[in-house]
Design a protein around this motif. Structure first.
Motif, PDB file in Angstrom:
ATOM      1  N   PHE A 113       0.840  -1.190   0.000  1.00 40.30           N
ATOM      2  CA  PHE A 113       0.000   0.000   0.000  1.00 40.30           C
ATOM      3  C   PHE A 113       0.879   1.246   0.000  1.00 40.30           C
ATOM      4  CE2 PHE A 113      -2.179  -3.430   2.093  1.00 40.30           C
ATOM      5  CZ  PHE A 113      -3.493  -3.344   1.651  1.00 40.30           C
ATOM      6  N   GLN A 115       3.374   6.408  -6.389  1.00 38.39           N
ATOM      7  CA  GLN A 115       2.427   5.298  -6.377  1.00 38.39           C
ATOM      8  C   GLN A 115       2.754   4.252  -7.431  1.00 38.39           C
ATOM      9  OE1 GLN A 115      -1.689   6.413  -6.354  1.00 38.39           O
ATOM     10  NE2 GLN A 115      -1.303   8.095  -4.945  1.00 38.39           N
ATOM     11  N   TRP A 164       0.553   5.627   0.456  1.00 36.43           N
ATOM     12  CA  TRP A 164      -0.328   6.697   0.900  1.00 36.43           C
ATOM     13  C   TRP A 164      -0.692   7.580  -0.281  1.00 36.43           C
ATOM     14  CZ3 TRP A 164      -3.356   7.391   4.811  1.00 36.43           C
ATOM     15  CH2 TRP A 164      -3.861   8.650   5.100  1.00 36.43           C
ATOM     16  N   SER A 165      -1.975   7.856  -0.432  1.00 38.66           N
ATOM     17  CA  SER A 165      -2.474   8.654  -1.554  1.00 38.66           C
ATOM     18  C   SER A 165      -3.245   9.862  -1.023  1.00 38.66           C
ATOM     19  CB  SER A 165      -3.378   7.789  -2.434  1.00 38.66           C
ATOM     20  OG  SER A 165      -3.923   8.555  -3.480  1.00 38.66           O
ATOM     21  N   ARG A 166      -2.544  10.832  -0.521  1.00 34.76           N
ATOM     22  CA  ARG A 166      -3.057  12.099  -0.003  1.00 34.76           C
ATOM     23  C   ARG A 166      -3.983  11.987   1.205  1.00 34.76           C
ATOM     24  NH1 ARG A 166      -3.600  13.958  -5.834  1.00 34.76           N
ATOM     25  NH2 ARG A 166      -1.607  15.023  -6.157  1.00 34.76           N
ATOM     26  N   SER A 167      -4.948  11.060   1.185  1.00 33.68           N
ATOM     27  CA  SER A 167      -5.872  10.962   2.310  1.00 33.68           C
ATOM     28  C   SER A 167      -6.217   9.529   2.697  1.00 33.68           C
ATOM     29  CB  SER A 167      -7.170  11.709   1.980  1.00 33.68           C
ATOM     30  OG  SER A 167      -7.790  11.115   0.865  1.00 33.68           O
ATOM     31  N   THR A 168      -5.657   8.557   1.960  1.00 32.98           N
ATOM     32  CA  THR A 168      -5.981   7.165   2.239  1.00 32.98           C
ATOM     33  C   THR A 168      -4.862   6.252   1.730  1.00 32.98           C
ATOM     34  OG1 THR A 168      -7.696   5.482   2.017  1.00 32.98           O
ATOM     35  CG2 THR A 168      -7.245   6.817   0.074  1.00 32.98           C
ATOM     36  N   TRP A 169      -4.821   5.032   2.241  1.00 26.28           N
ATOM     37  CA  TRP A 169      -3.870   4.044   1.748  1.00 26.28           C
ATOM     38  C   TRP A 169      -4.440   3.394   0.498  1.00 26.28           C
ATOM     39  CZ3 TRP A 169       0.913   3.864   3.478  1.00 26.28           C
ATOM     40  CH2 TRP A 169       1.182   4.367   4.736  1.00 26.28           C
ATOM     41  N   LYS A 170      -3.650   3.338  -0.571  1.00 24.62           N
ATOM     42  CA  LYS A 170      -4.076   2.725  -1.822  1.00 24.62           C
ATOM     43  C   LYS A 170      -3.265   1.453  -2.053  1.00 24.62           C
ATOM     44  CE  LYS A 170      -4.226   3.385  -6.768  1.00 24.62           C
ATOM     45  NZ  LYS A 170      -3.713   4.152  -7.895  1.00 24.62           N
ATOM     46  N   ARG A 171      -3.960   0.347  -2.279  1.00 20.24           N
ATOM     47  CA  ARG A 171      -3.254  -0.893  -2.595  1.00 20.24           C
ATOM     48  C   ARG A 171      -2.733  -0.787  -4.024  1.00 20.24           C
ATOM     49  NH1 ARG A 171      -5.280  -7.163  -2.418  1.00 20.24           N
ATOM     50  NH2 ARG A 171      -3.365  -7.965  -3.293  1.00 20.24           N
TER      51      ARG A 171
END
Length: 71
Positions: A18, A43, A20-27
């Protein structure tokens, strides 16, 4: 649970990676084995060590670079 180094926060839980994508964790992908080290420049620019091999994220999967880590 390795926490990545590099300019983007990253974390691996088992084989799942994962970023971090500004406001949430992105798989972003799934490694072929348990991740023991992790680095994320973005990313899409993610490197991991899994099963003793250095892997690079390609799409949503990791591909071995052909470089083994020392035992």
């Amino acid at each position: 649970m390795p926490i990545g180094s590099g300019p983007h926060p990253a974390i691996a839980i088992g084989k799942a990676v994962f970023v971090w994508s500004r406001s949430t964790w992105k798989r972003v992908g799934r490694a072929p084995g348990t991740v023991t080290a992790l680095w994320a420049g973005s990313q899409t620019k993610v490197f991991a060590v899994a099963d003793g091999r250095i892997q690079r994220l390609v799409g949503d999967e990791f591909a071995a670079l052909g470089i083994d880590t020392p035992p």
